[in-house]
Write a protein that holds these residues in place. Sequence first.
Motif, PDB file in Angstrom:
ATOM      1  N   ILE A   1      17.901  -9.507 -27.048  1.00 12.84           N
ATOM      2  CA  ILE A   1      18.123 -10.267 -28.380  1.00 12.84           C
ATOM      3  C   ILE A   1      16.888  -9.609 -29.530  1.00 12.84           C
ATOM      4  O   ILE A   1      15.747  -9.134 -29.271  1.00 12.84           O
ATOM      5  N   SER A   2      17.066  -9.852 -30.840  1.00  8.93           N
ATOM      6  CA  SER A   2      16.343  -9.791 -31.667  1.00  8.93           C
ATOM      7  C   SER A   2      16.002 -10.880 -32.635  1.00  8.93           C
ATOM      8  O   SER A   2      16.503 -11.837 -32.406  1.00  8.93           O
ATOM      9  N   GLY A   3      15.035 -10.883 -33.613  1.00 11.27           N
ATOM     10  CA  GLY A   3      14.832 -11.626 -34.660  1.00 11.27           C
ATOM     11  C   GLY A   3      13.952 -12.906 -34.362  1.00 11.27           C
ATOM     12  O   GLY A   3      13.094 -12.660 -33.328  1.00 11.27           O
ATOM     13  N   THR A   4      14.302 -14.127 -34.717  1.00 15.71           N
ATOM     14  CA  THR A   4      13.524 -15.203 -34.459  1.00 15.71           C
ATOM     15  C   THR A   4      14.480 -16.259 -33.904  1.00 15.71           C
ATOM     16  O   THR A   4      15.601 -16.538 -34.490  1.00 15.71           O
ATOM     17  N   TRP A   5      13.899 -16.930 -32.859  1.00 18.38           N
ATOM     18  CA  TRP A   5      14.731 -17.966 -32.221  1.00 18.38           C
ATOM     19  C   TRP A   5      14.046 -19.271 -32.113  1.00 18.38           C
ATOM     20  O   TRP A   5      12.807 -19.548 -31.812  1.00 18.38           O
ATOM     21  N   LYS A   6      14.736 -20.220 -32.231  1.00 16.55           N
ATOM     22  CA  LYS A   6      14.234 -21.669 -32.262  1.00 16.55           C
ATOM     23  C   LYS A   6      14.521 -22.162 -30.849  1.00 16.55           C
ATOM     24  O   LYS A   6      15.734 -22.291 -30.354  1.00 16.55           O
ATOM     25  N   TRP A   7      13.513 -22.496 -30.041  1.00 17.82           N
ATOM     26  CA  TRP A   7      13.635 -23.104 -28.552  1.00 17.82           C
ATOM     27  C   TRP A   7      13.929 -24.488 -28.538  1.00 17.82           C
ATOM     28  O   TRP A   7      13.389 -25.287 -29.255  1.00 17.82           O
ATOM     29  N   MET A   8      15.100 -24.817 -27.951  1.00 18.91           N
ATOM     30  CA  MET A   8      15.652 -26.265 -27.928  1.00 18.91           C
ATOM     31  C   MET A   8      15.702 -26.848 -26.772  1.00 18.91           C
ATOM     32  O   MET A   8      16.283 -27.555 -26.377  1.00 18.91           O
ATOM     33  N   GLY A   9      14.659 -26.196 -25.823  1.00 22.28           N
ATOM     34  CA  GLY A   9      14.520 -26.971 -24.556  1.00 22.28           C
ATOM     35  C   GLY A   9      13.230 -27.724 -24.850  1.00 22.28           C
ATOM     36  O   GLY A   9      12.284 -28.026 -25.806  1.00 22.28           O
ATOM     37  N   LEU A  10      12.600 -28.369 -23.581  1.00 24.27           N
ATOM     38  CA  LEU A  10      11.476 -28.956 -23.611  1.00 24.27           C
ATOM     39  C   LEU A  10      10.174 -28.460 -23.875  1.00 24.27           C
ATOM     40  O   LEU A  10      10.166 -27.115 -23.763  1.00 24.27           O
ATOM     41  N   GLY A  11       9.149 -28.826 -24.453  1.00 20.03           N
ATOM     42  CA  GLY A  11       8.100 -28.223 -24.967  1.00 20.03           C
ATOM     43  C   GLY A  11       6.893 -29.070 -23.919  1.00 20.03           C
ATOM     44  O   GLY A  11       7.078 -29.808 -23.208  1.00 20.03           O
ATOM     45  N   THR A  12       5.589 -28.502 -24.184  1.00 19.39           N
ATOM     46  CA  THR A  12       4.585 -29.097 -23.498  1.00 19.39           C
ATOM     47  C   THR A  12       3.492 -29.685 -24.582  1.00 19.39           C
ATOM     48  O   THR A  12       3.506 -29.156 -25.773  1.00 19.39           O
TER      49      THR A  12
ATOM     50  N   PHE B   1       9.262 -28.086 -28.437  1.00 20.82           N
ATOM     51  CA  PHE B   1      10.576 -28.228 -28.574  1.00 20.82           C
ATOM     52  C   PHE B   1      10.690 -27.829 -30.209  1.00 20.82           C
ATOM     53  O   PHE B   1      10.072 -28.659 -30.754  1.00 20.82           O
ATOM     54  N   GLY B   2      11.776 -26.962 -30.572  1.00 26.65           N
ATOM     55  CA  GLY B   2      11.990 -26.776 -32.030  1.00 26.65           C
ATOM     56  C   GLY B   2      11.014 -25.832 -32.522  1.00 26.65           C
ATOM     57  O   GLY B   2      11.057 -25.364 -33.745  1.00 26.65           O
TER      58      GLY B   2
END
Lengths: 163, 74
Positions: A133-144, A102-103
């Motif tokens: 999509i291109s570039g860098t994305w920040k994941w805003m969902g749950l992580g593990t 997450f993040g």
Amino acid sequence: MTTALPAATTAVASGATQGDVKNWITGVHDYLAGLFGTTGSTADALTALGVGGGVSSAVAGNGVAVSGATGAVTFSVSAPSANSVGSYCFASIQVYQANWTFGGNYSAGIGSQQIQLWANADSVTGGTLTGSISGTWKWMGLGTNSSAGGQASSAFGIAVRVA
Amino acid sequence: MLTIQYAKDPIWNDEAHTAIHLTVKFVEIPEELPFTATPNDPMPYGVVLYNSALAGDYGTIAPYVPPPAPIPTA
């Protein structure tokens, strides 16, 4: 250039000469010019005092709309253009037994630890789903946080482009 | 607008060679970032990164590595 205000006594002393008074007047002139400038303009005087400048015009940006270019301007949030920095997307992340965070920041693509566009389409007739999509994305969902790696092969959530 | 400080480790991002994966350091961001450069990126620096990588400025582009096959669920 900074000029200190000359002492009043210089000009009014009992023994003051005409030259002393001229020098005093010149000193006062230089003092005022240093403070306010020499043009007589209010704007120039404020600039000379260090209180001029500030916002004089407004320009719309990606995700920010303005009601006008000058004067009383209202800023309002608008939708950033797709795939630009600051834009969001409904995404899936391919994890293939790896951890994801997450993040965390991920590149775009269909590989492991990458983020791609996703749509919950029950069927597509006469075409295929499109978009990338291109570039860098920040994941805003749950992580593990599994030390053995996440057990899912993919996850779905929101991502925001950061670079 | 971000400023490219350096980029490295180019890898083809897909089998069709439409995108290049890079590790990129931007002046305005303290850490290196994984970045997918494409020729149609709306961010101008993304296109610069793609064209520079294609020109070999960041070294030879490594072949695409397909992801591992998903493990079937029971």
